[in-house]
Design a protein around this motif. Structure first.
Motif, PDB file in Angstrom:
ATOM      1  N   ARG A 185       0.815  -1.215   0.000  1.00 46.13           N
ATOM      2  CA  ARG A 185       0.000   0.000   0.000  1.00 46.13           C
ATOM      3  C   ARG A 185       0.854   1.273   0.000  1.00 46.13           C
ATOM      4  O   ARG A 185       0.639   2.153  -0.834  1.00 46.13           O
ATOM      5  CB  ARG A 185      -0.969  -0.011   1.175  1.00 46.13           C
ATOM      6  CG  ARG A 185      -2.135  -0.973   0.971  1.00 46.13           C
ATOM      7  CD  ARG A 185      -3.163  -0.879   2.087  1.00 46.13           C
ATOM      8  NE  ARG A 185      -4.256  -1.824   1.887  1.00 46.13           N
ATOM      9  CZ  ARG A 185      -5.356  -1.574   1.181  1.00 46.13           C
ATOM     10  NH1 ARG A 185      -5.498  -0.391   0.603  1.00 46.13           N
ATOM     11  NH2 ARG A 185      -6.300  -2.476   1.052  1.00 46.13           N
TER      12      ARG A 185
ATOM     13  N   GLY B  62       1.175   2.976  -3.558  1.00 42.88           N
ATOM     14  CA  GLY B  62       0.348   4.170  -3.399  1.00 42.88           C
ATOM     15  C   GLY B  62       1.132   5.434  -3.702  1.00 42.88           C
ATOM     16  O   GLY B  62       0.646   6.340  -4.383  1.00 42.88           O
TER      17      GLY B  62
ATOM     18  N   GLY C   7       1.811   5.575  -7.450  1.00 41.78           N
ATOM     19  CA  GLY C   7       0.604   5.956  -8.174  1.00 41.78           C
ATOM     20  C   GLY C   7       0.303   7.436  -8.051  1.00 41.78           C
ATOM     21  O   GLY C   7      -0.132   8.076  -9.010  1.00 41.78           O
ATOM     22  N   ALA C   8       0.533   7.988  -6.848  1.00 39.23           N
ATOM     23  CA  ALA C   8       0.281   9.412  -6.643  1.00 39.23           C
ATOM     24  C   ALA C   8       1.261  10.267  -7.429  1.00 39.23           C
ATOM     25  O   ALA C   8       0.903  11.335  -7.946  1.00 39.23           O
ATOM     26  CB  ALA C   8       0.359   9.738  -5.161  1.00 39.23           C
TER      27      ALA C   8
ATOM     28  N   LYS D  54      -0.645  11.195 -15.089  1.00 38.59           N
ATOM     29  CA  LYS D  54      -1.735  10.570 -15.844  1.00 38.59           C
ATOM     30  C   LYS D  54      -1.501  10.862 -17.321  1.00 38.59           C
ATOM     31  O   LYS D  54      -1.945  11.864 -17.863  1.00 38.59           O
ATOM     32  CB  LYS D  54      -3.091  11.130 -15.396  1.00 38.59           C
ATOM     33  CG  LYS D  54      -4.287  10.431 -16.029  1.00 38.59           C
ATOM     34  CD  LYS D  54      -5.587  11.006 -15.464  1.00 38.59           C
ATOM     35  CE  LYS D  54      -6.795  10.276 -16.044  1.00 38.59           C
ATOM     36  NZ  LYS D  54      -6.989  10.536 -17.474  1.00 38.59           N
TER      37      LYS D  54
ATOM     38  N   LYS E  31       0.107   4.690 -14.076  1.00 40.33           N
ATOM     39  CA  LYS E  31      -0.507   5.272 -12.890  1.00 40.33           C
ATOM     40  C   LYS E  31      -1.619   4.384 -12.327  1.00 40.33           C
ATOM     41  O   LYS E  31      -1.637   4.078 -11.127  1.00 40.33           O
ATOM     42  CB  LYS E  31      -1.072   6.656 -13.223  1.00 40.33           C
ATOM     43  CG  LYS E  31      -1.624   7.408 -12.002  1.00 40.33           C
ATOM     44  CD  LYS E  31      -2.153   8.779 -12.398  1.00 40.33           C
ATOM     45  CE  LYS E  31      -2.600   9.572 -11.176  1.00 40.33           C
ATOM     46  NZ  LYS E  31      -1.441  10.037 -10.385  1.00 40.33           N
ATOM     47  N   SER E  32      -2.543   3.964 -13.188  1.00 41.44           N
ATOM     48  CA  SER E  32      -3.666   3.157 -12.714  1.00 41.44           C
ATOM     49  C   SER E  32      -3.198   1.804 -12.185  1.00 41.44           C
ATOM     50  O   SER E  32      -3.760   1.272 -11.231  1.00 41.44           O
ATOM     51  CB  SER E  32      -4.693   2.964 -13.828  1.00 41.44           C
ATOM     52  OG  SER E  32      -4.105   2.332 -14.949  1.00 41.44           O
TER      53      SER E  32
ATOM     54  N   LEU F  99      -1.800   2.346  -8.644  1.00 40.32           N
ATOM     55  CA  LEU F  99      -2.893   2.576  -7.706  1.00 40.32           C
ATOM     56  C   LEU F  99      -3.673   1.285  -7.442  1.00 40.32           C
ATOM     57  O   LEU F  99      -4.124   1.036  -6.320  1.00 40.32           O
ATOM     58  CB  LEU F  99      -3.825   3.657  -8.243  1.00 40.32           C
ATOM     59  CG  LEU F  99      -3.241   5.074  -8.267  1.00 40.32           C
ATOM     60  CD1 LEU F  99      -4.183   6.025  -9.010  1.00 40.32           C
ATOM     61  CD2 LEU F  99      -2.984   5.588  -6.851  1.00 40.32           C
ATOM     62  N   SER F 100      -3.814   0.463  -8.471  1.00 40.78           N
ATOM     63  CA  SER F 100      -4.507  -0.807  -8.308  1.00 40.78           C
ATOM     64  C   SER F 100      -3.723  -1.752  -7.402  1.00 40.78           C
ATOM     65  O   SER F 100      -4.278  -2.406  -6.518  1.00 40.78           O
ATOM     66  CB  SER F 100      -4.735  -1.459  -9.674  1.00 40.78           C
ATOM     67  OG  SER F 100      -5.391  -2.699  -9.541  1.00 40.78           O
TER      68      SER F 100
ATOM     69  N   ARG G 117     -11.450  -0.211  -9.518  1.00 39.47           N
ATOM     70  CA  ARG G 117     -10.780   0.885 -10.226  1.00 39.47           C
ATOM     71  C   ARG G 117     -10.659   0.567 -11.713  1.00 39.47           C
ATOM     72  O   ARG G 117     -10.853   1.433 -12.567  1.00 39.47           O
ATOM     73  CB  ARG G 117      -9.401   1.143  -9.611  1.00 39.47           C
ATOM     74  CG  ARG G 117      -8.603   2.232 -10.306  1.00 39.47           C
ATOM     75  CD  ARG G 117      -7.314   2.554  -9.556  1.00 39.47           C
ATOM     76  NE  ARG G 117      -7.573   3.368  -8.384  1.00 39.47           N
ATOM     77  CZ  ARG G 117      -7.651   4.698  -8.386  1.00 39.47           C
ATOM     78  NH1 ARG G 117      -7.527   5.376  -9.520  1.00 39.47           N
ATOM     79  NH2 ARG G 117      -7.872   5.355  -7.275  1.00 39.47           N
TER      80      ARG G 117
ATOM     81  N   GLU H  84     -10.617  10.114  -7.234  1.00 41.91           N
ATOM     82  CA  GLU H  84      -9.949  11.407  -7.096  1.00 41.91           C
ATOM     83  C   GLU H  84     -10.476  12.432  -8.086  1.00 41.91           C
ATOM     84  O   GLU H  84     -10.524  13.638  -7.792  1.00 41.91           O
ATOM     85  CB  GLU H  84      -8.433  11.241  -7.243  1.00 41.91           C
ATOM     86  CG  GLU H  84      -7.948  10.631  -8.541  1.00 41.91           C
ATOM     87  CD  GLU H  84      -7.885   9.112  -8.529  1.00 41.91           C
ATOM     88  OE1 GLU H  84      -7.266   8.539  -9.441  1.00 41.91           O
ATOM     89  OE2 GLU H  84      -8.474   8.496  -7.611  1.00 41.91           O
TER      90      GLU H  84
END
Length: 632
Positions: free
Chosen positions: A396, A400, A403-404, A408, A419-420, A423-424, A435, A443
């Motif tokens: 995480r 995380g 991803g942040a 994008k 990115k996705s 985050l996944s 997602r 977001e």
């Protein structure tokens, strides 16, 4: 295929005005241009609009049972009705028609609620039993046919095949549900767990309701579910042979018709497989049709033509152009609820094309969900492998943060859009799949909502019902749970809604052989290695269909029924994109940050981001709420 509507008094069985039921049916007249009927008794009224497919002159509805003790209105087709009729005849049942409607009535009188597992097909129906004074509402296993419900202030329940049948009743309140807007912005459609109007519900797929006078409203009862918890044993060759047999049975059972029949043909694996099996079973050329686009990289008509030539079909095609954007108000009226799957436009166009020559068309819908054909299924299996290697306490924060930080990059090649994925991987398997399935991530939604809407939404997030569904699924793996969610959530809410409304709008019956429940149950039990392998989804089906189809059809990259809205919003429709930020309708709701909407439109037009799907969502939301006259 037809449209149904009705009124049932849960409390005192008050008289039902036949004219009121008739108005509800008139609102869905497009579903049944060949006939109409209304029947009323104390506390109940049933209405029907008919599209004649089987027993063209002999099965008018509402239909009474032979003994007059039950009345039926029915939307759909029962594909094994002839076998059931013979079984019921052996027990003493008498039939006066050659259609499937009378078989449903006889099955209800013989087996009661237990008639449902015996019915193979797509259906939503209502049976009023005059002896028991009950109303039985039922929907097919996978939700091919819709059924909307709403309790009213006068103690009645109204129901109908489309929301517009309910809005024709003067007592229905038209107040938009903000939680449905959260759902819609997330998925691009309002799922079966909710409706855009407060107080309106949808009978879930594979469920029934048994209603009584002088009784409270019961909860829907599930009568069918699909389990991914078991694994079929046998060699790959044996399972392949069983799959082919099930595919043949599914297609041939749906070729029974007393009116002209054809098929949609996109040139993809699924529609090509259906056409191949239809050609094998037919002595005459199969009538096929396809839709292309005026954007070359999205046009698949060449592949459709290749299959048409291979199987000598009677083929026709047509092109969708950017001018078709002017049909947005027609689409809003067609779907009632906001519906932002942009492939609805070409689906409607291909239905129009088909209806010029046929009244029934077979589609290829369902195989991706049942046999793991989407790219997201392969990703889900791979990501779950990575999740298993790292504890969530490490996963995480690491993924995380990645991803942040990662941009994008809509403009970049797909392999660089990480990115996705990051985050996944930071989320649980269920959260990651939610997602992957969503259109607008949390977001982005948080950024465009106004403070007032944030307060209305409270702690609810649209992903929650999907995550809970996956967590409770009868399944062994993350891939199982993802496919279960597709079949129970995505399929009835998006794909089947799209095909039902688009086909019924032009009086066309669409049949989905790849959603035969026996095929679905078999596919759910297949070992994972036969579903996805070497980065390929639908692995066993593609292998099985090599005897019919060439490799350049089976193994080319999946295109899907894509509409070029991104290019449209940057070209001749740029002004329409800019106008979304200044929309009076959306501003009046007070649910969105107008400045953020304007920034989204500007970024898309300038090519800095691809916000076309969100812009399309907002446009469809505005038009739908406007047509419904829904207040915030």
């Amino acid at each position: 295929m037809c449209g149904i509507a009705g009124i049932f008094h849960l409390s005192t069985p008050k008289p039902v005005d036949p004219a009121r039921v008739e108005r509800m049916c008139d609102a869905i007249a497009h579903r049944g241009p060949d006939g109409q009927g209304v029947w009323t008794a104390p506390g109940v009224g049933l209405g029907h609009r008919r599209l004649s497919i089987i027993d063209l002159a002999g099965s008018p509805q509402p239909m009474a049972s032979t003994d007059g003790r039950a009345m039926l209105v029915f939307n759909g087709e029962i594909y094994n009705y002839r076998e059931l009729r013979e079984e019921l005849r052996a027990t003493g049942a008498v039939f006066h028609t050659d259609g499937d409607s009378e078989v449903i009535l006889a099955a209800w009188q013989r087996w009661g609620i237990d008639c449902l597992p015996r019915l193979h097909g797509m259906f939503a129906f209502a049976i009023y039993d005059l002896e028991q004074r009950t109303l039985f509402l039922a929907r097919d296993r996978l939700g091919v046919k819709p059924l909307f419900l709403a309790p009213l202030a006068d103690g009645s329940l109204i129901f109908g095949s489309e929301l517009k049948a309910l809005t024709a009743h003067p007592l229905l309140r038209r107040e938009a549900d903000p939680l449905a807007v959260e759902d819609y912005l997330t998925w691009g459609y309002v799922p079966d767990t909710r409706s855009i109007l407060k107080g309106v519900e949808k009978l879930p797929a594979g469920h029934y309701l048994l209603l009584r006078h002088d009784a409270s409203m019961p909860r829907p009862v599930q009568w069918w579910d699909v389990s991914f918890a078991e694994r079929r044993r046998g060699s790959a060759a044996d399972l392949e042979a069983e799959l082919v047999l099930l595919l043949r049975q599914a297609v041939t059972s749906r070729m029974v018709s007393d009116v002209p029949l054809g098929a949609f043909l996109s040139g993809g694996v699924d529609s090509s497989s259906v056409v191949a099996l239809m050609a094998e079973a037919s002595t005459n050329p199969v009538k096929t049709c396809s839709i292309g686009f005026d954007v070359a990289e999205l046009d698949e008509t060449g592949y459709a033509r290749q299959i048409a030539e291979r199987f000598h079909t009677d083929h026709r095609s047509r092109t969708v152009s950017q001018d078709d954007f002017t049909a947005i108000d027609t689409l809003a009226a067609m779907f009632d609820e906001p519906f932002a799957d942009a492939s609805a436009l070409p689906t409607w166009r291909v239905c129009q094309l088909a209806r010029e020559n046929v009244t029934v068309a077979l589609s290829g819908d369902g195989a991706d969900e049942a046999l793991a054909g989407y790219r997201r299924h392969v990703f889900q299996r791979n990501e779950d492998g990575l999740r298993g290697l790292l504890p969530s306490s490490l996963r995480r924060p690491v993924f995380g943060a990645l991803g942040a930080a990662y941009p994008k990059a809509d403009w970049a090649p797909r392999m660089f859009r990480a990115k996705s994925t990051f985050l996944s991987l930071a989320a649980s398997s269920e959260e990651g799949y939610a997602r992957a399935l969503s259109v607008t991530p949390p977001e982005v939604r948080d950024r465009i909502y106004s403070p007032d809407f944030q307060r209305l939404r409270g702690d609810y997030r649209a992903e929650q019902p999907l995550v809970a569904l996956m967590q409770q699924a009868p399944a062994r793996s993350g891939l199982d749970r993802a496919q279960y969610a597709d079949l129970k959530f995505w399929l009835p809410g998006d794909i089947l809604t799209k095909v039902d409304r688009a086909s019924m709008a032009v009086g066309l019956e669409a049949r989905e052989p790849l959603l035969d429940h026996r095929l679905i149950e078999f596919a759910a039990s297949m070992p994972e290695r036969l579903r996805t392998q070497r980065g390929q989804g639908k692995w066993l089906m593609k292998k099985a269909m090599r005897r019919y189809l060439p490799d350049d059809i089976l193994y080319r990259p999946k295109q899907g029924f894509v509409t070029p809205i991104s290019q449209w919003f940057r070209g001749p429709l740029a002004e329409a994109a800019r106008a979304i930020g200044e929309s009076a309708g959306l501003a009046r709701m007070g649910w969105f940050d107008r400045e953020q909407l304007s920034l989204l439109a500007s970024a898309h037009i300038a090519g800095r981001a691809d916000n076309s799907r969100l812009l399309w969502q907002l446009l469809m939301l505005e038009r739908s709420l406007e047509r419904l006259g829904a207040a915030a």
